[in-house]
Every structure is written in structure tokens, then in C-alpha cells.
Enzyme design. Structure first.
Site, short mmCIF file in Angstrom:
data_model
loop_
_atom_site.label_atom_id
_atom_site.label_comp_id
_atom_site.label_asym_id
_atom_site.label_seq_id
_atom_site.Cartn_x
_atom_site.Cartn_y
_atom_site.Cartn_z
N HIS A 171 -4.57 11.72 0.91
CA HIS A 171 -2.83 10.63 0.28
C HIS A 171 -3.37 10.85 -0.98
CE1 HIS A 171 -5.69 7.73 1.89
NE2 HIS A 171 -5.70 7.63 2.64
N GLY B 73 0.74 -1.22 4.00
CA GLY B 73 0.96 -0.24 4.03
C GLY B 73 2.05 0.18 4.80
N HIS B 74 0.71 0.80 6.39
CA HIS B 74 1.93 2.57 7.17
C HIS B 74 3.09 0.89 7.44
CE1 HIS B 74 1.57 4.98 10.21
NE2 HIS B 74 1.66 3.84 11.28
N GLU C 179 -8.71 0.15 -3.25
CA GLU C 179 -10.12 0.21 -1.77
C GLU C 179 -10.35 1.33 -1.64
OE1 GLU C 179 -6.99 -2.23 1.29
OE2 GLU C 179 -7.42 -0.24 1.89
N HIS D 36 -3.83 -4.51 7.36
CA HIS D 36 -4.22 -3.69 8.84
C HIS D 36 -2.80 -3.59 9.84
CE1 HIS D 36 -6.37 0.21 9.47
NE2 HIS D 36 -5.88 0.51 10.50
N ASP D 37 -2.13 -3.03 10.12
CA ASP D 37 -1.46 -2.89 10.71
C ASP D 37 0.06 -4.35 10.83
OD1 ASP D 37 -2.10 -0.55 11.77
OD2 ASP D 37 -3.74 -1.37 13.38
N ARG E 225 4.15 18.55 1.91
CA ARG E 225 5.31 19.34 1.31
C ARG E 225 4.46 20.14 -0.20
NH1 ARG E 225 10.99 20.18 2.47
NH2 ARG E 225 11.65 22.50 1.23
N THR F 75 -7.93 6.52 9.65
CA THR F 75 -7.66 4.64 8.91
C THR F 75 -8.85 4.21 8.80
OG1 THR F 75 -6.09 3.49 8.08
CG2 THR F 75 -6.51 3.57 10.44
N HIS G 4 -5.22 3.19 -1.67
CA HIS G 4 -7.09 3.54 -1.15
C HIS G 4 -6.98 5.31 -0.55
CE1 HIS G 4 -9.88 2.59 2.30
NE2 HIS G 4 -10.36 3.84 1.63
N ASN H 41 0.91 -1.11 0.15
CA ASN H 41 0.12 0.24 -0.07
C ASN H 41 0.63 1.60 -0.03
OD1 ASN H 41 -1.57 2.22 0.75
ND2 ASN H 41 -2.90 0.12 1.17
N ARG I 291 -9.35 8.50 -0.74
CA ARG I 291 -10.77 9.32 -0.08
C ARG I 291 -10.76 10.24 -0.75
NH1 ARG I 291 -7.95 5.95 4.21
NH2 ARG I 291 -9.42 5.28 4.79
#
Length: 247
Positions: free
Chosen positions: A50, A223-224, A72, A200-201, A18, A109, A43, A7, A45
Site C-alpha cells: 500500500h 483508516g479502513h 507506523e 484499529h477497526d 490499477r 493487517t 503504515h 490513515n 511495509r
């Protein structure tokens, strides 16, 4: 082997903080693919905090014929500004997979899955249109969810188990109960004819334990944690570390 889909949202977050084009999300995708990942996830939104629609389109051109492309999002979020809506983006770029997620603008998230019994009639026409576009359809669900036979009957092909609670339990050293809930959910979904994704996580610390408990795990979207770990080890090396865990 379980497919690793990276991700890239956090690359876009850093760029957007920036302005301009750096870090380059396309270069990041190239790096992940060269390191061996099997897919790229984004993903978008409506608030475009992002990944933006332009990124979705540019990545589609880059990825076509190389790796899977997973988009997503919330199919019920209306268009806003330059964001045309999830289904409109799918019509444009024809990703390999669309993962339907019931998130809202107020969420930092994604933090919960669909109530399949309640939402089945709302999902039915969305799933039909995505299948007509040639997209594989996955729905985001909580561990412990039910109603898998019903969503399989309307054309859903996969679920993605929300693994945030599992990761939290793992970090606190009380993982077994949550891991068993995930494993039971996967078994019931597979019994209904659905393939199982997860995300997720998930991290290098907790992925191996999760993978071992879920036979036939089709895909993980990470991703994260992966982007955070890459700050220390480098993006290509981190992707290769995850692939080794999945092997």
C-alpha cells in the site's frame, strides 16, 4: 478534543491495484486536512503493498507545519528493495510521531501489540534514536498489557491500544467486558505518565462508545472504516462526521 489522524493506506491500496497515480494520496490528504483532521497516518511495509516510501516522503513535504504526521511500522523489519526501513524513513522525514508495531509480512493487517516485558531491551535503542530525531514515540499494545512504567522509563511517550477486539465485541453486542479492558489499560498507562492513543477497526458506529469510556484519549488513528464509509458519503463529509463524534 481527541485528535483524529486519518490513515491513508487504503487510498494507496486502491491506487496500486490499477497502477498509475489515481486515486491521488496527496489529494486525499489535502481533502482530509481541509475537512479538519488533525493528523495523517501511514503504515509503510517492506512489501510495499500500500503506502510506499515515495508516498511517505511526499506526504512529509505536504504536511509539514499543517497537521501531525504519524508513521507506523515494525522497526525490526529489515530494508528490502526500495523500502529503507522504518527508522531510516523517520531519519529522512522527521514525522511528529512514530508508532512502533510488531507486524510481519504475513499479516493482512496489524493484529497484536508488543509484549512490553519481553521486548523492552529491544525497544530501548530504537526509542532513544527516535527521540533524538525529535519524534514522539508510541508503542502498539493489546488491551490488558502491562509494563507501562518500564517503557515510560526508556522514553516512550504514548501507547496505542489495539482496538480490533473491542470493535469485534461491539459488532456482536457483547462490548462491556472488552471496553472495560481498554479503559483499565488506558488508566494504568496514564498513571505511568503515558498518553493514550487508539486504533484499529474503529468506526462511526463504535467510536463514540469507546471515546466516552476513555477520559483523556489523546488520538485515534482510523483508516479502513473511514475510507470505506467515504465511498458512500464522500471523504470530507466522513472526516467531519468523525470529528463531530469526537467532540
Amino acid at each position: 478534543m481527541t485528535l483524529l489522524s486519518v490513515n491513508l493506506n487504503k487510498i494507496a491500496v486502491l491506487r496500486n491495484s490499477r497502477g498509475g497515480d489515481e486515486p491521488d494520496i496527496l489529494r486525499a490528504a489535502h481533502t482530509c486536512i481541509d475537512a479538519g483532521c488533525g493528523g495523517i497516518t501511514v503504515h509503510p511495509r517492506p512489501d510495499q503493498r500500500h503506502v510506499r516510501p515515495g508516498d511517505v516522503r511526499a506526504l512529509a513535504t505536504l504536511l509539514r507545519g499543517r497537521v501531525e504526521y504519524n508513521i507506523e511500522g515494525n522497526p525490526f523489519a529489515p530494508p528490502r528493495g526500495e523500502y529503507p526501513g522504518l527508522i531510516a524513513l523517520a531519519r529522512e522525514v522527521r514525522p511528529t510521531q512514530v508508532t512502533l508495531v510488531p507486524d510481519s509480512d504475513g499479516q493482512i493487517t496489524s493484529d497484536h501489540g508488543f509484549d512490553l516485558a519481553r521486548d523492552i531491551d529491544l525497544l530501548r535503542p530504537i526509542v532513544a534514536e527516535l527521540r533524538d530525531l525529535g519524534c514522539r514515540v508510541s508503542v502498539f499494545v493489546d488491551a490488558g498489557a502491562s509494563g507501562f512504567e518500564s517503557v515510560a522509563a526508556i522514553g516512550v511517550q504514548r501507547i496505542e491500544i489495539y482496538t480490533g477486539p473491542y470493535a469485534h465485541a461491539f459488532a456482536e453486542g457483547r462490548v462491556q467486558e472488552e471496553l472495560e479492558r481498554c479503559a483499565d489499560t488506558a488508566r494504568r498507562a496514564q498513571h505511568a505518565g503515558l498518553a493514550v492513543n487508539a486504533g484499529h477497526d474503529l468506526s462511526q458506529a463504535n467510536l463514540g462508545t469507546f471515546k466516552a469510556a476513555i477520559p483523556g484519549l489523546a488520538e485515534v488513528s482510523i483508516g479502513h472504516a473511514l475510507i470505506g464509509e467515504a465511498l458512500y458519503e464522500g471523504l470530507a463529509a466522513t472526516v467531519r462526521n468523525y470529528l463531530q463524534i469526537l467532540r
